[in-house]
Motif scaffolding. Structure first.
Motif, short mmCIF file in Angstrom:
data_model
loop_
_atom_site.label_atom_id
_atom_site.label_comp_id
_atom_site.label_asym_id
_atom_site.label_seq_id
_atom_site.Cartn_x
_atom_site.Cartn_y
_atom_site.Cartn_z
N UNK A 94 -8.25 2.10 -1.76
CA UNK A 94 -8.79 1.68 -0.46
C UNK A 94 -8.63 2.84 0.52
N UNK A 95 -9.69 3.65 0.62
CA UNK A 95 -9.63 4.80 1.52
C UNK A 95 -8.55 5.77 1.09
N UNK A 96 -7.64 6.11 2.02
CA UNK A 96 -6.56 7.05 1.71
C UNK A 96 -5.34 6.36 1.12
N UNK A 97 -5.46 5.06 0.86
CA UNK A 97 -4.36 4.29 0.29
C UNK A 97 -4.71 3.79 -1.11
N UNK A 98 -3.66 3.52 -1.88
CA UNK A 98 -3.74 2.67 -3.05
C UNK A 98 -3.14 1.34 -2.63
N UNK A 99 -3.85 0.26 -2.80
CA UNK A 99 -3.38 -1.06 -2.35
C UNK A 99 -3.05 -1.93 -3.54
N UNK A 100 -2.11 -2.84 -3.33
CA UNK A 100 -1.60 -3.70 -4.39
C UNK A 100 -1.70 -5.15 -3.93
N UNK A 101 -2.71 -5.88 -4.38
CA UNK A 101 -2.90 -7.27 -3.94
C UNK A 101 -1.80 -8.22 -4.39
N UNK A 102 -0.89 -7.76 -5.27
CA UNK A 102 0.21 -8.61 -5.71
C UNK A 102 -0.07 -9.36 -6.98
N UNK A 103 -1.15 -9.01 -7.63
CA UNK A 103 -1.50 -9.70 -8.86
C UNK A 103 -1.03 -8.96 -10.10
N UNK A 122 0.83 -1.20 0.00
CA UNK A 122 0.00 0.00 0.00
C UNK A 122 0.87 1.25 0.00
N UNK A 123 0.34 2.30 -0.65
CA UNK A 123 1.00 3.60 -0.67
C UNK A 123 -0.06 4.67 -0.44
N UNK A 159 4.16 -3.18 -15.84
CA UNK A 159 2.98 -2.75 -15.11
C UNK A 159 3.37 -2.06 -13.82
N UNK A 160 2.78 -2.46 -12.70
CA UNK A 160 3.13 -1.87 -11.40
C UNK A 160 4.26 -2.63 -10.72
N UNK A 161 4.91 -3.55 -11.45
CA UNK A 161 6.15 -4.23 -11.03
C UNK A 161 5.96 -5.16 -9.84
N UNK A 162 4.78 -5.77 -9.71
CA UNK A 162 4.60 -6.73 -8.61
C UNK A 162 5.50 -7.95 -8.79
N UNK A 163 5.75 -8.35 -10.03
CA UNK A 163 6.66 -9.47 -10.30
C UNK A 163 8.04 -9.18 -9.70
N UNK A 164 8.57 -8.00 -10.00
CA UNK A 164 9.87 -7.63 -9.44
C UNK A 164 9.82 -7.43 -7.94
N UNK A 186 5.22 1.74 -9.01
CA UNK A 186 6.28 0.79 -8.64
C UNK A 186 7.32 1.44 -7.75
N UNK A 187 7.80 2.61 -8.13
CA UNK A 187 8.85 3.28 -7.37
C UNK A 187 8.34 3.75 -6.01
N UNK A 188 7.10 4.23 -5.97
CA UNK A 188 6.52 4.63 -4.69
C UNK A 188 6.38 3.43 -3.76
N UNK A 189 6.20 2.25 -4.34
CA UNK A 189 6.12 1.01 -3.55
C UNK A 189 7.50 0.55 -3.06
#
Length: 834
Positions: free
Chosen positions: A392-401, A368-369, A438-443, A469-472
């Motif tokens: 998700x509210x005040x966050x952007x969430x990344x389920x990892x997909x 999340x960021x 994409x959002x670089x979940x693989x990396x 990706x970089x913010x994550x």
């Protein structure tokens, strides 16, 4: 009776007069003693009461037990006069007096003896009362100092906007005891902050506190002579003794912060020289006024404005040059996604997004960021069902997909290794290129397998994917498979991955796939997870057939085609040949082999060619053997460096070993503990001039990743960096870097600015650093003193906090922290307005 009565009255009257006279005499002696005590002290007058707390033995004991290591690789080689440390960008503090020179102890004892001699007559009358007064002064000073510490701490907390208070201020306020209070009181004169000393023990405060007092001798003598000519002589004599101590300290072993060339074995790049440490008068009021005056005049040269562009807070000068993009004759090869730098680099600052706050720490940031840090929702709307990103509210969430791994990246990563066990994540396979990330979940999840992934994607309709990706805290750059070579050397990636990356590999003779062949290591794998692998529609079948013909003609071996039943996708895994046998046996020279004159490592702004380079077969050449497994490859010099000369003029393998040893010492002894950097808050690091990657290698035990940049006008050592299991890219620092604003926590520049300013304006380079550095991020600069002075001046004008300045000979070290400050006046960027 009357006479006797009056006699008694007169007697009492006489006794009262005597008592009064005795008290007056006693008070006079007290005042005389205190005056003599204060005038003969070696500390500033306003702090002289604190010296009464110390005896000569106590001070000597403190010195004998304390060692200042904050900026040393070995104790006892640094005199405090060479170092200026800044807290809030305003005040300075001296550091590093050592205990190895016995003359320092002698100096302290002698100074206390002088005090005792000047107080002899007063002490005869004061007796125990004076001891009680000293005790009261001590209690009051400790109590008063505690209040000062608390008030100063509150101010720092308010001004730092939730900065790393535990490391940079909290520990400094809790450690050090009585001597720390003395040091802090002196620092209060210039609103100082103890940030970069926070990792040291209380004993170091004792040493530094004493050192501060000693270093005031010369200037305090000038203040005292107006009151007492005799005391002036004593002070001048003491100042001479202090100079002797400094000269002895300056001749001690050189430390690794700015080492002498003979000791560091690093000569050419750092341009260090043997010689004594240069001396500086620090924390004197006269010098501070002079510095402030000088700084003020320099600051007037920089009038900062905000960049006004269509991209706003996300402005990237070389990717948002609409003046050029509008005139492109064609965009069919993604020319509009490639670099088009303005003729003159901008010198305005990028605005902050409204509501921007400090980034979430790793590893929580992987999931999340803060929404307002990257306030873009289009990708969540388009790709939310594939578990890319959600609001998700005040966050952007990344389920990892991702598109090909909706049920999570880790399962997908394990699926790849199960398909080809020889891939061996984190051992044989260490450095990966992820195309169309994409959002670089693989990396992001490959970190759990000890794998580094260089992820890239274009700045396109997938809004802010690389910025996410970089913010994550995941490595990523902006790039596109277009008309130019990727900014990497040949044969450096252990594996290349493409999951629905939307690249037409099979068109135009396979030009784009041939570029992957250039950067893929011989024997490395290409993982292609896309619909043509597992779907049977007409278009997919046609693409699969074309890819099969192309990969066969490239001599790539199709190792396996396997279906991931959980995600209902499939992957084809290919392997690049390790010899030229297949190339020589081909019936048709298509795709053709590249000309012998074609340099496969030439990658900066070089057009793509539809050809293949031969595989190195000479055992002395890079690429003829696979590197050692991770982590051995990090420290083991590459086998192919045997016959080469290194950057610093020695045999390359010895050069690399000396470089690594140098950076391990500097990082462990200085960067990790001496600059007030809370490394638990650091994730994204950039080395602007990496050479062998020694700085990155020295950070191997931290939860950080380092983008190693090799400037295009520096020796091409980037293949060595990859061979060590690290990664990086080429870049010209006269242009903007392919990243979004506010994406790095620490930026490191070792002798870069002095060389780059020969080709372009230094102010534009500093503005680019400001663009890519997050608020509260740190810039560490090592360079010659002239350049350090220029950078310091610009940093102050940018309202950055000067954390530490250090110098030796003509070399300097500067650490600054970017703040949230932004100017209010705007400057329109015509080329960046649609």
């Amino acid at each position: 009776m009357a006479t006797g009565k009056y006699s008694r009255v007169d007697g009492r009257k006489s006794s009262s007069y005597c008592s009064i006279a005795t008290i007056v005499v006693f008070l006079i002696f007290c005042l005389v003693g205190i005056w003599m005590f204060m005038s003969s002290s070696i500390v500033p007058v306003k702090n002289s009461e604190f010296l009464s707390m110390e005896t000569g033995n106590e001070m000597k004991q403190t010195l004998s037990k304390s060692v200042s290591k904050q900026f040393d690789d070995t104790s006892g080689d640094l005199s405090g006069a060479e170092t200026r440390e800044y807290g809030s960008g305003l005040s300075s503090k001296e550091l590093g007096i050592t205990n190895e020179d016995n003359s320092l102890d002698t100096l302290v004892v002698e100074s206390n003896n002088e005090e005792k001699e000047s107080q002899n007559s007063a002490e005869k009358n004061l007796g125990e009362n004076h001891a009680n007064e000293s005790s009261d002064e001590k209690t009051e000073s400790e109590s008063g100092q505690k209040m000062l510490d608390e008030d100063d701490g509150k101010d720092r907390e308010t001004n730092s906007r939730d900065r790393e208070s535990n490391l940079e201020t909290g520990e400094a306020e809790n450690e050090g005891g009585e001597m720390k209070n003395k040091l802090h009181t002196e620092s209060e004169e210039s609103s100082g902050e103890n940030g970069s000393e926070s990792a040291e023990s209380g004993k170091n405060y004792g040493v530094d506190g004493t050192a501060d007092k000693l270093k005031h001798v010369g200037k305090e003598a000038n203040l005292t002579e107006e009151k007492n000519g005799k005391n002036q002589d004593e002070h001048l004599e003491l100042s001479a003794d202090h100079n002797i101590v400094e000269r002895k300290e300056n001749n001690q072993a050189s430390n690794e912060i700015l080492p002498a060339g003979a000791q560091s074995e690093i000569l050419t790049e750092t341009t260090t020289q043997n010689g004594a440490w240069s001396t500086q008068a620090v924390e004197s009021q006269n010098e501070k006024k002079s510095q402030q005056s000088s700084t003020s005049s320099k600051n007037n040269d920089h009038h900062w404005k905000l960049c006004k562009s269509t991209a706003g807070p996300d402005y990237i000068p070389c990717l948002d040059n609409w003046q050029v993009i509008r005139k492109l004759p064609s965009t069919m090869h993604y020319e509009h996604r490639e670099r088009h730098c303005p003729d003159e680099a901008p010198t305005c600052l990028i605005p902050l997004p409204e509501g921007y706050k400090r980034s979430v720490k790793w590893p929580k940031s992987r999931d999340k960021i803060w929404y307002y840090n990257v306030p873009h929702t289009k990708l969540a709307e388009v790709k939310g069902h594939q578990n890319w990103v959600k609001v998700t509210g005040e966050y952007l969430t990344f389920p990892g997909g991702g598109t090909q791994f909706v049920n999570g990246a880790l399962h997908y990563i394990d699926f790849i290794q199960e398909s080809v066990p020889e891939i061996a994540w984190g051992k044989r396979t260490r450095v990966v290129l992820d195309v169309g990330c994409g959002v670089a979940s693989f990396g992001g999840y490959l970190f759990e397998r000890n794998v580094l992934a260089m992820s890239f994607a274009p700045k396109d309709e997938h809004e802010a994917q690389v910025q996410f990706a970089l913010e994550r805290g995941i490595p990523a750059i902006l790039n596109v498979m277009g008309t130019k070579r990727l900014p990497f050397p040949s044969s450096v990636f252990d594996l290349v991955h493409c999951a629905r990356c939307r690249v037409p590999w099979h068109v135009e003779g396979g030009k784009l796939l041939l570029e992957l062949n250039r950067v893929l290591r011989p024997g490395g794998y290409f993982v292609w997870s896309a619909t043509p692998v597992y779907r049977k529609g007409p278009e997919d079948v046609g693409i699969w057939q074309e890819m099969s013909r192309l990969t066969k003609s490239m001599c790539w071996e199709l190792v396996v085609v396997k279906k991931d039943k959980l995600n209902n996708v499939g992957a084809a895994i290919y392997r690049k040949p390790t010899s030229n046998d297949c190339y020589n046996k081909r019936s048709r020279n298509a795709p053709p082999l590249c000309e012998e004159s074609d340099d496969p490592n030439a990658a900066w702004d070089v057009p793509l060619q539809a050809c293949m380079h031969k595989v190195p077969v000479d055992s002395t050449k890079r690429g003829s053997f696979w590197p050692a497994q991770w982590p051995e490859r990090l420290e083991k010099p590459p086998y192919w460096l045997n016959s080469q000369v290194g950057v610093y003029g020695k045999a390359a393998q010895s050069d690399l070993t000396a470089d690594y040893s140098h950076w391990k010492k500097v990082v462990s002894q200085s960067y990790l503990s001496g600059m007030g950097i809370d490394w638990s808050s650091v994730r994204n690091v950039m080395d602007m001039k990496a050479v062998y990657g020694g700085f990155a290698a020295a950070l191997k035990y931290l939860k950080v990743w380092v983008m190693n940049v090799v400037p295009i006008d520096s020796p091409d050592t980037l293949p060595i960096i990859y061979e060590r299991g690290l990664f990086g890219m080429y870049h010209d620092w006269c242009e903007s870097f392919n990243t979004y604003p506010r994406t790095y926590d620490v930026v490191h520049a070792d002798h870069l600015f002095s060389s780059i300013k020969k080709r372009c304006k230094l102010v534009a380079v500093i503005v680019e650093v400001d663009r890519i550095l997050r608020p509260e991020g740190k810039l560490i600069v090592r360079d010659n003193l002239e350049t350090i002075s220029e950078v310091e001046s610009m940093a102050k004008s940018l309202q950055w906090e000067i954390r530490m300045i250090y110098s030796k000979d003509n070399e300097g070290l500067l650490c600054v922290r970017k703040t949230f400050w932004r100017p209010t006046e705007e400057e329109p960027i015509k080329s960046a307005i649609v």
